[in-house]
Scaffold this active site. Structure first.
Site, PDB file in Angstrom:
ATOM      1  N   ASP A 190      25.257  45.184  40.146  1.00  0.00           N
ATOM      2  CA  ASP A 190      24.614  46.293  41.116  1.00  0.00           C
ATOM      3  C   ASP A 190      24.914  47.664  41.327  1.00  0.00           C
ATOM      4  O   ASP A 190      24.178  48.470  41.836  1.00  0.00           O
ATOM      5  CB  ASP A 190      24.382  45.436  42.677  1.00  0.00           C
ATOM      6  CG  ASP A 190      25.679  45.282  43.045  1.00  0.00           C
ATOM      7  OD1 ASP A 190      26.853  46.187  42.687  1.00  0.00           O
ATOM      8  OD2 ASP A 190      26.249  44.370  44.019  1.00  0.00           O
ATOM      9  N   ASN A 229      29.895  41.970  39.328  1.00  0.00           N
ATOM     10  CA  ASN A 229      28.606  42.261  39.966  1.00  0.00           C
ATOM     11  C   ASN A 229      28.104  43.413  38.984  1.00  0.00           C
ATOM     12  O   ASN A 229      28.720  44.293  38.610  1.00  0.00           O
ATOM     13  CB  ASN A 229      28.576  42.954  41.344  1.00  0.00           C
ATOM     14  CG  ASN A 229      28.867  41.891  42.256  1.00  0.00           C
ATOM     15  OD1 ASN A 229      28.968  40.729  42.142  1.00  0.00           O
ATOM     16  ND2 ASN A 229      29.378  42.378  43.607  1.00  0.00           N
ATOM     17  N   HIS A 274      30.931  42.256  33.875  1.00  0.00           N
ATOM     18  CA  HIS A 274      29.357  41.987  33.345  1.00  0.00           C
ATOM     19  C   HIS A 274      28.565  42.898  33.178  1.00  0.00           C
ATOM     20  O   HIS A 274      27.474  42.693  32.911  1.00  0.00           O
ATOM     21  CB  HIS A 274      28.845  40.882  34.293  1.00  0.00           C
ATOM     22  CG  HIS A 274      29.658  39.633  34.471  1.00  0.00           C
ATOM     23  ND1 HIS A 274      29.537  38.762  35.517  1.00  0.00           N
ATOM     24  CD2 HIS A 274      30.452  38.917  33.566  1.00  0.00           C
ATOM     25  CE1 HIS A 274      30.398  37.881  35.159  1.00  0.00           C
ATOM     26  NE2 HIS A 274      30.891  37.862  34.105  1.00  0.00           N
ATOM     27  N   GLN A 329      31.892  29.475  50.852  1.00  0.00           N
ATOM     28  CA  GLN A 329      31.934  28.219  50.332  1.00  0.00           C
ATOM     29  C   GLN A 329      33.521  27.861  49.731  1.00  0.00           C
ATOM     30  O   GLN A 329      34.187  28.881  49.437  1.00  0.00           O
ATOM     31  CB  GLN A 329      31.104  27.767  49.209  1.00  0.00           C
ATOM     32  CG  GLN A 329      29.475  27.899  49.746  1.00  0.00           C
ATOM     33  CD  GLN A 329      29.045  29.163  50.034  1.00  0.00           C
ATOM     34  OE1 GLN A 329      29.044  30.112  49.280  1.00  0.00           O
ATOM     35  NE2 GLN A 329      28.067  29.218  51.242  1.00  0.00           N
ATOM     36  N   VAL A 363      32.470  38.000  54.425  1.00  0.00           N
ATOM     37  CA  VAL A 363      33.301  39.012  53.822  1.00  0.00           C
ATOM     38  C   VAL A 363      33.445  40.300  54.819  1.00  0.00           C
ATOM     39  O   VAL A 363      34.386  40.795  55.053  1.00  0.00           O
ATOM     40  CB  VAL A 363      33.089  39.440  52.295  1.00  0.00           C
ATOM     41  CG1 VAL A 363      34.070  40.401  51.861  1.00  0.00           C
ATOM     42  CG2 VAL A 363      33.029  38.196  51.452  1.00  0.00           C
ATOM     43  N   CYS A 376      30.373  57.750  20.638  1.00  0.00           N
ATOM     44  CA  CYS A 376      31.278  58.574  21.413  1.00  0.00           C
ATOM     45  C   CYS A 376      31.915  57.994  22.848  1.00  0.00           C
ATOM     46  O   CYS A 376      33.109  58.508  23.268  1.00  0.00           O
ATOM     47  CB  CYS A 376      30.844  60.010  21.765  1.00  0.00           C
ATOM     48  SG  CYS A 376      29.691  60.115  23.092  1.00  0.00           S
TER      49      CYS A 376
END
Length: 433
Positions: free
Chosen positions: A78, A76, A95, A198, A214, A106
Site C-alpha cells: 500500500d 504490504n 512484496h 489472531q 495494533v 539503472c
C-alpha cells in the site's frame, strides 16, 4: 523492552493498515475470511491512493527519528510506510509497492501518487527520466509465482540477524519465506514480539504475544515511552502548463492550458476531480469546466492583451479540502529564466502551517521553467491535501487497551506491565498478509 533495545526491527503486515480503510485478509472481516464464509467483500471507505497512514505507521516514524527503530520490513503493497516518512534506505518492501515503478537498467525508483497499472514486474507505459537512460519502467508488485527480490530480502535478513528485538505488527506470519525472517533474530539471542488480533504459527517462538488491535497497543507503547506522534501532512504536486504559438498573421495567439501530473503529461492526476476556469475582468472570454482528464483548454486570443485566469481545482474524495483557487496571469511573454526553489524548505513550511492551522489547502510554487520549443511555461505547485492528527487518538486508544489479550511467553521478559480499494480480492492485495 524497546527502551533497552539496541537494534529494533519492525516487521509489518496488513493489520497495520486496516484502520486506514484497507481491508486485511485473515482477520474476522478480512477478504479471505469473508470469501470463505460466502459473504460480501468489504467496500473501500476511500480511494486506495488517498489512504492516510495509521497511528502505527506514524509512531514508527517517530521511533526511527529518535534512533530507536533501525529497520522496517513490510509485506504490504500500500505504500504507506514511504508515505508516512520512513526513509527508503531503512525499508524493505518484500512484496513490492503499488505506487512504485523502477528502472530495470539503472535502478532508479519512482514513487507515484497513482496506482501503477500493472503487477507481476511487467513493463508500464512510462520510461526512465534519467539522462541517457530512457528504459521502459516496470512495476514492483510481485505475483504469486515471483520470488522475493534480493534487493529487499538481503537487507531484511541482515537486520533480522542483528536485531535484539523483532516486533511483528498486524501479520498472520503465514506467508513463506517472509514469515521466517523474524526468527533469524533468535539465533543471535534476540527476541520476537508479536502483536496481532489472531494467533499465528510463530506465537510459540515469541517472547511476548499480544492479541489485540495494533493501533491500541502502539498507542500504549508511545505513552510509556513518553513520545508524541506528530500529525501526518500529505503534500501533492501538480503542474500548470501554458503552451503558445503565434498565428500566421501574428495578430493572435493560439494557446493551450493544461493542469497535469508531475509524473508526465499523460499520467493520471488522481486527486483532482475537475478544473473550473474563469477570466478576471474579461467578460468576453468564455469560462470553462474541465471534468475529464487530461485537463486541457485550447483558446485563441488577441496578441499583446494580457489577462488573468482563475483556476478552481476541485479535489477528489479522500482529500481534506474540497477545492483550491489559483490565479494565473497570462501575458504571452515566456521568460528564459528558470526557478527551482528549495523543495525541502518549502515542504516543511507548508507542513508547519498546515499543522498550526489544523487544515489543508496551503500551497506554494516549487519550480518554474520556460521551454522555447514549443514556447511554453511550466509551473509546479505543491499543495497540502490532508492533515491527520494523532495526539488525541493516543490517549483514547490507551484507555481501551484492555481489549487486547496480553501474554508473556517467558518469565525473563521485562514488559511495560500495561495491560484497501482492493476490496475485490485483486492480485495486488493477495501479496499482503
Amino acid at each position: 523492552m524497546i527502551k533497552k533495545s539496541k537494534h529494533l526491527v519492525v516487521f509489518t503486515g496488513a493489520g497495520i493498515s486496516t484502520s486506514c480503510g484497507i481491508p486485511d485478509f485473515r482477520g474476522p472481516k478480512g477478504i479471505w475470511t469473508l470469501q470463505r464464509e460466502g459473504k460480501a467483500l468489504p467496500e473501500a471507505s476511500l480511494p486506495f491512493h488517498r489512504a492516510a497512514p495509521s497511528l502505527t505507521h506514524m509512531a514508527l516514524v517517530e521511533l526511527e527519528k529518535a534512533g530507536i527503530l533501525k529497520f522496517v520490513i513490510s509485506q504490504n503493497v500500500d505504500g504507506l510506510h514511504l508515505r508516512s516518512g520512513i526513509p527508503r534506505e531503512k525499508l524493505a518492501e518484500l512484496h513490492g509497492n503499488s505506487f512504485m515503478e523502477t528502472c530495470p537498467s539503472c535502478g532508479e525508483e519512482y514513487f507515484r501518487d497513482f496506482e501503477v497499472e500493472t503487477i507481476g514486474l511487467k513493463e508500464t507505459s512510462r520510461r526512465c527520466s534519467v539522462a541517457k537512460c530512457g528504459t521502459r519502467l516496470k512495476d514492483t508488485v510481485l505475483d504469486w509465482e515471483d520470488a522475493l527480490p534480493s534487493k529487499e530480502m538481503n537487507p531484511a535478513e541482515k537486520h533480522c540477524k542483528q536485531a535484539d528485538i523483532v516486533l511483528c505488527l498486524g501479520t498472520s506470519l503465514q506467508i513463506t519465506p517472509a514469515c521466517n525472517l523474524p526468527l533469524k533474530a533468535l539465533r543471535g539471542g534476540g527476541k520476537v514480539v508479536i502483536v496481532n488480533l489472531q494467533k499465528t504459527p510463530k506465537d510459540k517462538k515469541a517472547s511476548l504475544v499480544i492479541h489485540g488491535f495494533v493501533d491500541k497497543v502502539i498507542a500504549g507503547v508511545m505513552d510509556q515511552l513518553n513520545m508524541q506522534i506528530h500529525p501526518f501532512v500529505r503534500i501533492d504536486l501538480f503542474q500548470i502548463i501554458l503552451v503558445q504559438a503565434l498565428s500566421n498573421d501574428e495578430r493572435y495567439v493560439n494557446w493551450t492550458l493544461q493542469v497535469a501530473s508531475v509524473h508526465g503529461q499523460k499520467a493520471a492526476l488522481p486527486f483532482i476531480e475537475s478544473v473550473e476556469i474563469s477570466f478576471l475582468d474579461r467578460e468576453d472570454y468564455k469560462a470553462a469546466i474541465l471534468d475529464k482528464q487530461p485537463f486541457r483548454l485550447k483558446r485563441r486570443t488577441a496578441y499583446n492583451k494580457a489577462f488573468e485566469m482563475v483556476l478552481k481545482l476541485n479535489f477528489s474524495d479522500g482529500c481534506g479540502c474540497s477545492s483550491l483557487e489559483i490565479d494565473v496571469p497570462v501575458d504571452f511573454k515566456v521568460s528564459t529564466d528558470c526557478f527551482d526553489f528549495d523543495k525541502d524548505y518549502i515542504f516543511q513550511k507548508l507542513r508547519d502551517k498546515a499543522v498550526l492551522e489544523s487544515r489543508c489547502g496551503q500551497n506554494a510554487v516549487i519550480e518554474r521553467k520556460a521551454i522555447l520549443t514549443p514556447r511554453s511555461d511550466v509551473t509546479t505547485y505543491a499543495i497540502v491535501t490532508n492533515v491527520v492528527q494523532y495526539s488525541k487518538t493516543c490517549k483514547a486508544a490507551l484507555d481501551s487497551l484492555s481489549n487486547g489479550d496480553f501474554k508473556k511467553r517467558k518469565a525473563s521478559v521485562t514488559g511495560t506491565g500495561s495491560s484497501r480499494k482492493r476490496s475485490k480480492g485483486s492480485s495486488k492485495c493477495k501479496r499482503e498478509c
